[in-house]
Scaffold this motif. Structure first.
Motif, PDB file in Angstrom:
ATOM      1  N   MET A   1       0.833  -1.198   0.000  1.00 17.42           N
ATOM      2  CA  MET A   1       0.000   0.000   0.000  1.00 17.42           C
ATOM      3  C   MET A   1       0.864   1.242   0.000  1.00 17.42           C
ATOM      4  O   MET A   1       1.894   1.301   0.665  1.00 17.42           O
ATOM      5  CB  MET A   1      -0.888   0.027   1.241  1.00 17.42           C
ATOM      6  N   LYS A   2       0.472   2.241  -0.749  1.00 15.06           N
ATOM      7  CA  LYS A   2       1.186   3.499  -0.749  1.00 15.06           C
ATOM      8  C   LYS A   2       0.972   4.205   0.573  1.00 15.06           C
ATOM      9  O   LYS A   2      -0.145   4.291   1.063  1.00 15.06           O
ATOM     10  CB  LYS A   2       0.696   4.408  -1.886  1.00 15.06           C
ATOM     11  N   LYS A   3       2.050   4.732   1.140  1.00  7.53           N
ATOM     12  CA  LYS A   3       1.896   5.497   2.357  1.00  7.53           C
ATOM     13  C   LYS A   3       1.169   6.797   2.073  1.00  7.53           C
ATOM     14  O   LYS A   3       1.200   7.324   0.969  1.00  7.53           O
ATOM     15  CB  LYS A   3       3.270   5.804   2.967  1.00  7.53           C
ATOM     16  N   ILE A   4       0.507   7.327   3.111  1.00  2.00           N
ATOM     17  CA  ILE A   4      -0.193   8.590   2.938  1.00  2.00           C
ATOM     18  C   ILE A   4       0.791   9.723   2.711  1.00  2.00           C
ATOM     19  O   ILE A   4       0.457  10.734   2.136  1.00  2.00           O
ATOM     20  CB  ILE A   4      -1.088   8.876   4.158  1.00  2.00           C
ATOM     21  N   PHE A   5       2.037   9.538   3.152  1.00  2.00           N
ATOM     22  CA  PHE A   5       3.042  10.570   2.960  1.00  2.00           C
ATOM     23  C   PHE A   5       4.037  10.128   1.909  1.00  2.00           C
ATOM     24  O   PHE A   5       4.534   9.019   1.931  1.00  2.00           O
ATOM     25  CB  PHE A   5       3.766  10.832   4.283  1.00  2.00           C
ATOM     26  N   ARG A 224     -11.750   9.597  -9.703  1.00  2.00           N
ATOM     27  CA  ARG A 224     -11.555   8.209  -9.270  1.00  2.00           C
ATOM     28  C   ARG A 224     -10.093   7.816  -9.452  1.00  2.00           C
ATOM     29  O   ARG A 224      -9.432   8.285 -10.375  1.00  2.00           O
ATOM     30  CB  ARG A 224     -12.429   7.269 -10.088  1.00  2.00           C
ATOM     31  N   PRO A 225      -9.567   6.939  -8.587  1.00  5.22           N
ATOM     32  CA  PRO A 225      -8.161   6.542  -8.687  1.00  5.22           C
ATOM     33  C   PRO A 225      -7.950   5.358  -9.631  1.00  5.22           C
ATOM     34  O   PRO A 225      -8.752   4.422  -9.655  1.00  5.22           O
ATOM     35  CB  PRO A 225      -7.823   6.151  -7.252  1.00  5.22           C
ATOM     36  N   VAL A 235      -8.715   1.432  -8.890  1.00  7.26           N
ATOM     37  CA  VAL A 235      -8.024   1.072  -7.655  1.00  7.26           C
ATOM     38  C   VAL A 235      -8.989   1.171  -6.474  1.00  7.26           C
ATOM     39  O   VAL A 235      -9.764   2.129  -6.381  1.00  7.26           O
ATOM     40  CB  VAL A 235      -6.831   2.015  -7.410  1.00  7.26           C
ATOM     41  N   LYS A 236      -8.949   0.177  -5.575  1.00 10.50           N
ATOM     42  CA  LYS A 236      -9.687   0.295  -4.325  1.00 10.50           C
ATOM     43  C   LYS A 236      -8.824   1.103  -3.369  1.00 10.50           C
ATOM     44  O   LYS A 236      -7.778   0.653  -2.915  1.00 10.50           O
ATOM     45  CB  LYS A 236      -9.999  -1.069  -3.712  1.00 10.50           C
ATOM     46  N   ASP A 237      -9.271   2.317  -3.068  1.00  8.76           N
ATOM     47  CA  ASP A 237      -8.459   3.227  -2.268  1.00  8.76           C
ATOM     48  C   ASP A 237      -8.715   3.026  -0.780  1.00  8.76           C
ATOM     49  O   ASP A 237      -9.564   2.221  -0.370  1.00  8.76           O
ATOM     50  CB  ASP A 237      -8.748   4.684  -2.663  1.00  8.76           C
ATOM     51  N   LEU A 238      -7.984   3.761   0.037  1.00 12.06           N
ATOM     52  CA  LEU A 238      -8.241   3.787   1.467  1.00 12.06           C
ATOM     53  C   LEU A 238      -9.698   4.176   1.698  1.00 12.06           C
ATOM     54  O   LEU A 238     -10.267   4.950   0.914  1.00 12.06           O
ATOM     55  CB  LEU A 238      -7.338   4.827   2.142  1.00 12.06           C
ATOM     56  N   GLY A 309      -4.256   5.376  -4.529  1.00  9.30           N
ATOM     57  CA  GLY A 309      -4.518   5.667  -5.931  1.00  9.30           C
ATOM     58  C   GLY A 309      -4.326   7.108  -6.355  1.00  9.30           C
ATOM     59  O   GLY A 309      -4.413   7.415  -7.542  1.00  9.30           O
ATOM     60  N   THR A 310      -4.065   8.032  -5.417  1.00  9.40           N
ATOM     61  CA  THR A 310      -3.864   9.426  -5.790  1.00  9.40           C
ATOM     62  C   THR A 310      -2.545   9.943  -5.217  1.00  9.40           C
ATOM     63  O   THR A 310      -2.085   9.498  -4.170  1.00  9.40           O
ATOM     64  CB  THR A 310      -5.009  10.326  -5.295  1.00  9.40           C
ATOM     65  N   PHE A 311      -1.958  10.907  -5.928  1.00 13.39           N
ATOM     66  CA  PHE A 311      -0.690  11.498  -5.517  1.00 13.39           C
ATOM     67  C   PHE A 311      -0.803  13.008  -5.670  1.00 13.39           C
ATOM     68  O   PHE A 311      -1.188  13.497  -6.730  1.00 13.39           O
ATOM     69  CB  PHE A 311       0.456  10.976  -6.383  1.00 13.39           C
ATOM     70  N   SER A 312      -0.470  13.734  -4.619  1.00 12.82           N
ATOM     71  CA  SER A 312      -0.603  15.184  -4.646  1.00 12.82           C
ATOM     72  C   SER A 312       0.633  15.850  -4.073  1.00 12.82           C
ATOM     73  O   SER A 312       1.333  15.275  -3.234  1.00 12.82           O
ATOM     74  CB  SER A 312      -1.838  15.627  -3.846  1.00 12.82           C
ATOM     75  N   PHE A 313       0.866  17.077  -4.527  1.00 10.56           N
ATOM     76  CA  PHE A 313       2.007  17.833  -4.029  1.00 10.56           C
ATOM     77  C   PHE A 313       1.628  19.306  -3.949  1.00 10.56           C
ATOM     78  O   PHE A 313       0.988  19.849  -4.850  1.00 10.56           O
ATOM     79  CB  PHE A 313       3.216  17.666  -4.958  1.00 10.56           C
ATOM     80  N   LEU A 314       2.030  19.946  -2.852  1.00 15.12           N
ATOM     81  CA  LEU A 314       1.788  21.374  -2.639  1.00 15.12           C
ATOM     82  C   LEU A 314       3.069  21.990  -2.109  1.00 15.12           C
ATOM     83  O   LEU A 314       3.587  21.578  -1.073  1.00 15.12           O
ATOM     84  CB  LEU A 314       0.643  21.579  -1.646  1.00 15.12           C
TER      85      LEU A 314
END
Length: 442
Positions: A1-5, A224-225, A235-238, A309-314
């Motif tokens: 699983m991808k970490k939240i961070f 949707r992811p 993808v089934k996400d968190l 399933g999602t990746f974000s950057f700020l």
């Protein structure tokens, strides 16, 4: 699983950066056109300069459902993962300014049943120094977090998890701390986390597309992811109600820019509170809700976020009043490299638009390479249509194509050129050039 961070941006390509007054929107379009044309990413992206949005772009689809196929747009809403933590930190500092809590307030005031609760402070929770078990990433069963759980069940996992270290004696990224902060916010105010986001942040600075506490895929505008496949695969996400205050917020890149700009302009918390949020410490330039983002000789502020399933950057480069926000709901290109490209191009630094090759075109480059100049070997493998390099005893690195036989790993200043006929690889880094010969299969 991808970490939240996700790991925050680290890049060193130029010795000195001078910011141009004009963002190179044409080259940004060329970059995102290449990603879109080669099916390398789906998502939305935006850049602001001096508080004004100067670039927006969406590529791919927000939804690929057969009966609900929707192109991504500027109003598509994405799960921003751990960027949610910056919102949570803002709410905590607002309560601190109102005298309802302090950084020294103990966890035992709210959750006395937790291990070390008498010694864990609000500051520990904010700065990832509590030592508590991480309820998202620590469990061996990484599927359980994708299914619904009660508040009591979530707290039980944290309380019974293995302590990493004594409070304040170490630093380890901890989603549990922000789960507890979310519950503390609700207990102090008597309002839901979603209501606090709406009232204390969204309404205050005009965020029209930012919400918390919504069940997966329940919004018409929610992207949707998807995972890369032939074609994209759902993808089934968190299960997002499991991570309220931690990583569940829905937003858009332009709303995220409004948020980070308002934060740096003192519209959400005081200057003193903001300074505490970005009081960065090692390892990882960790602050209280914010992280330091190194970009060449500059240090920006921000956060990244990743779900299954999602990746974000700020990120905001305060010295130049430049901010970037990106959300990706389908990735076949390193999300961190998208951010690097956007910043490099925004600073009008040299950047070669990647050339995307097929898996079959990459196959002749695969193998183990050795050099008479070095004791180490470099293996070249591929994952899908991406070339991966790895030197003996070192971490793997992704090689982005810049020509049919030329590749680079920008973060470390590595460039590689293959000669298929001679079975050779020319490796360049730090001004040094090395010749590697392809070893014959045993």
């Amino acid at each position: 699983m991808k970490k939240i961070f996700l790991s925050l941006l680290l890049i060193s390509t130029c010795s000195h950066l001078l910011f141009s007054q004009e963002v190179n929107t044409a080259k940004l379009d060329s970059f995102f056109n290449a990603l879109d044309r080669n099916n390398r990413a789906m998502g939305s992206f935006a850049i602001s300069r001096k508080g004004k949005v100067v670039y927006q772009r969406s590529i791919g689809y927000a939804s690929l459902e057969e009966q609900n196929k929707i192109l991504a747009s500027n109003v598509s809403q994405y799960r921003i993962g751990s960027i949610t933590k910056v919102f949570t930190s803002v709410l905590i500092f607002q309560l601190i300014e109102q005298g309802k809590i302090t950084l020294d307030t103990k966890l035992s005031k709210f959750f006395p049943q937790f291990p070390n609760a008498e010694n864990i402070t609000i500051e520990n929770l904010l700065s990832h120094t509590s030592g508590l078990a991480d309820y998202v990433n620590d469990p061996k069963d990484q599927i359980w977090i994708t299914n619904p759980h009660t508040k009591a069940e979530l707290l039980d996992v944290v309380a019974k998890g293995k302590i990493h270290f004594e409070p304040g004696k170490g630093m380890s990224y901890c989603n549990s701390g922000f789960l507890l902060l979310g519950y503390i916010l609700e207990e102090i105010t008597g309002q839901s986390y979603a209501k606090l986001i709406e009232k204390r942040i969204s309404a205050k600075i005009g965020l029209k597309h930012t919400f918390s506490s919504k069940i997966n895929n329940s919004g018409a505008l929610e992207a949707r992811p998807y995972a890369i496949a032939e074609p994209w695969k759902s993808v089934k996400d968190l299960y997002f109600p499991n991570i309220i205050g931690v990583g569940d917020i829905l937003s858009t890149p332009t709303d995220m820019l409004t948020f980070i700009n308002a934060l740096t302009e003192g519209k959400l918390v005081s200057t003193n509170s903001f300074d505490l949020m970005k009081r960065f410490k090692s390892p990882g330039n960790t602050g209280m809700g914010l992280f330091g983002v190194p970009f060449n000789e500059k240090l920006g502020i921000g956060h990244s976020g990743g779900t299954r399933g999602t990746f974000s950057f700020l990120v905001k480069m305060e010295a130049d009043d430049l901010a970037y926000a990106g959300c990706i709901n389908g990735a076949n290109f390193m999300p961190n490299d998208v951010t690097i490209a956007a910043l490099v191009i925004s600073y009008n630094q040299p950047y070669k638009i990647p050339v995307f090759l097929t898996a079959a075109e990459l196959e002749p480059f695969l193998g183990n390479y050795s050099s008479a100049q070095h004791n180490l070997k470099i293996s070249i493998t591929q994952k899908s249509a991406t070339l991966i390099g790895q030197a003996t005893g070192q971490s793997p690195f992704v090689l982005s194509a810049i020509d049919k036989n030329k590749f680079e790993f920008m973060q470390s200043g590595i460039s590689v050129e293959f000669n298929k006929e001679k079975q050779q690889m020319i490796f360049k880094q730090g001004g040094k050039t090395s010749l590697f010969e392809k070893e014959k299969p045993q």
